[in-house]
Write an enzyme that holds these catalytic residues in place. Sequence first.
Site, PDB file in Angstrom:
ATOM      1  N   MET A 182     -10.677  16.665  -5.430  1.00 63.51           N
ATOM      2  CA  MET A 182     -11.908  15.968  -5.112  1.00 63.51           C
ATOM      3  C   MET A 182     -11.680  14.486  -5.387  1.00 63.51           C
ATOM      4  SD  MET A 182     -14.875  16.177  -3.808  1.00 63.51           S
ATOM      5  CE  MET A 182     -15.359  17.891  -3.878  1.00 63.51           C
ATOM      6  N   ALA A 206      -5.725   7.937   2.911  1.00 63.05           N
ATOM      7  CA  ALA A 206      -5.379   9.072   3.790  1.00 63.05           C
ATOM      8  C   ALA A 206      -4.729   8.675   5.105  1.00 63.05           C
ATOM      9  CB  ALA A 206      -6.595   9.955   4.073  1.00 63.05           C
ATOM     10  N   ALA A 207      -4.383   7.408   5.280  1.00 68.41           N
ATOM     11  CA  ALA A 207      -3.695   7.017   6.516  1.00 68.41           C
ATOM     12  C   ALA A 207      -2.345   7.717   6.622  1.00 68.41           C
ATOM     13  CB  ALA A 207      -3.518   5.505   6.566  1.00 68.41           C
ATOM     14  N   GLY A 208      -1.603   7.731   5.523  1.00 72.62           N
ATOM     15  CA  GLY A 208      -0.314   8.411   5.538  1.00 72.62           C
ATOM     16  C   GLY A 208      -0.450   9.906   5.770  1.00 72.62           C
ATOM     17  N   ASP A 209      -1.467  10.509   5.154  1.00 76.91           N
ATOM     18  CA  ASP A 209      -1.705  11.940   5.358  1.00 76.91           C
ATOM     19  C   ASP A 209      -2.074  12.231   6.808  1.00 76.91           C
ATOM     20  OD1 ASP A 209      -1.270  12.356   2.653  1.00 76.91           O
ATOM     21  OD2 ASP A 209      -3.391  12.172   2.147  1.00 76.91           O
ATOM     22  N   THR A 216       7.222   5.017   6.640  1.00 78.01           N
ATOM     23  CA  THR A 216       5.986   4.395   7.129  1.00 78.01           C
ATOM     24  C   THR A 216       5.768   3.069   6.407  1.00 78.01           C
ATOM     25  OG1 THR A 216       4.624   5.648   5.551  1.00 78.01           O
ATOM     26  CG2 THR A 216       4.980   6.618   7.726  1.00 78.01           C
ATOM     27  N   GLY A 275       4.081  -0.727  10.972  1.00 82.47           N
ATOM     28  CA  GLY A 275       4.505   0.431  11.754  1.00 82.47           C
ATOM     29  C   GLY A 275       5.381   1.358  10.950  1.00 82.47           C
ATOM     30  N   GLY A 286       2.846   0.846   6.889  1.00 80.57           N
ATOM     31  CA  GLY A 286       1.503   0.292   7.028  1.00 80.57           C
ATOM     32  C   GLY A 286       1.342  -0.483   8.317  1.00 80.57           C
ATOM     33  N   ALA A 287       0.844  -1.709   8.199  1.00 80.29           N
ATOM     34  CA  ALA A 287       0.576  -2.531   9.381  1.00 80.29           C
ATOM     35  C   ALA A 287       1.847  -2.888  10.147  1.00 80.29           C
ATOM     36  CB  ALA A 287      -0.153  -3.810   8.977  1.00 80.29           C
ATOM     37  N   SER A 302     -12.361  10.240   7.329  1.00 82.22           N
ATOM     38  CA  SER A 302     -11.784   9.204   8.199  1.00 82.22           C
ATOM     39  C   SER A 302     -10.841   9.766   9.255  1.00 82.22           C
ATOM     40  CB  SER A 302     -11.010   8.189   7.350  1.00 82.22           C
ATOM     41  OG  SER A 302      -9.784   8.741   6.875  1.00 82.22           O
TER      42      SER A 302
END
Length: 304
Positions: A13, A250-253, A221, A226, A223-224, A292
């Site tokens: 959580m 959670a962008a990587g996930d 990875t 690429g 981030g911005a 997201s």
Amino acid sequence: MPAKVVVIGSLNMDLVTRAPRLPRGGETLIGKSFATIPGGKGANQAVAAARLGAQVSMVGCVGNDAYGEQLRGALLVEGIDCQAVRVVEDSSGVALIVVDDNSQNAIVIVAGANGALTAEVLDSVDAVLQSADVIICQLEVPDATVGHALKRGRELGKIVILNPAPASHALPADWYACVDYLIPNESEAAVLSGLAVDSLETAEAAAAHLIAAGAGKVIVTLGAQGLMFANGASFEHFPAPRVKAVDTTAAGDTFVGGFAAALASGKSEVDAIRFGQVAAALSVTRSGAQPSIPTLLEVQAFKS
């Protein structure tokens, strides 16, 4: 039937607060907001794969508390098979997350019930692993369990993805040969390779080091910036889609889940990478972890 992705990992959580900036040591800041949001790298990747077109099973543990009920319920709403999500006598895992005005975050994780995911538990749900096209692991459950899962995935001839997050030390040497796709971010790649990763050139060097260690293919990875893809014979930089970031949680996930779903469905590596990048780009335009993550239709409709 959709391709089958099995995710072995954590359910947490997320206790999320937004603040103008991240606090320094010993400092107290006044936050702007607070929310409890289902998360955990394993669960996030399962939700991403499910929303992005795969049939998904989750393997993990939650506590016998209110958070555990909510975490399991959030996966069931997504159509994720939870027969291998065990309820144990412990508190559920939590992640304490601070997000600043620049959309960067700092996270502290308390494993709780995630620590009860043992090799013996995996053996008891081996039929679930056998049903997979792709198996995904991360590092928010015990290392012995991850190693067991990787080796079993290799024995079964599945596509095995390891997202080595969070990485605090080098991986056991015998893990690499079990991994088809190793997907670290820049800080994780630095920990695993022992090399600073702060540019495309250093990302390439780190990827080469991890290939030499035995990983099948590596995606760092950035981030911005690429990502850097290495397949043992060549390197390729994939620029990131351009979006306005709100929250990178959670962008990587989302990338991992989207990449796995696309790969399992038969897309080429290049197309699967680009598909995962679009999904991740959409995720950073929204707040929260699982809330997201975009749907397959949203990714298909995306125009940069």
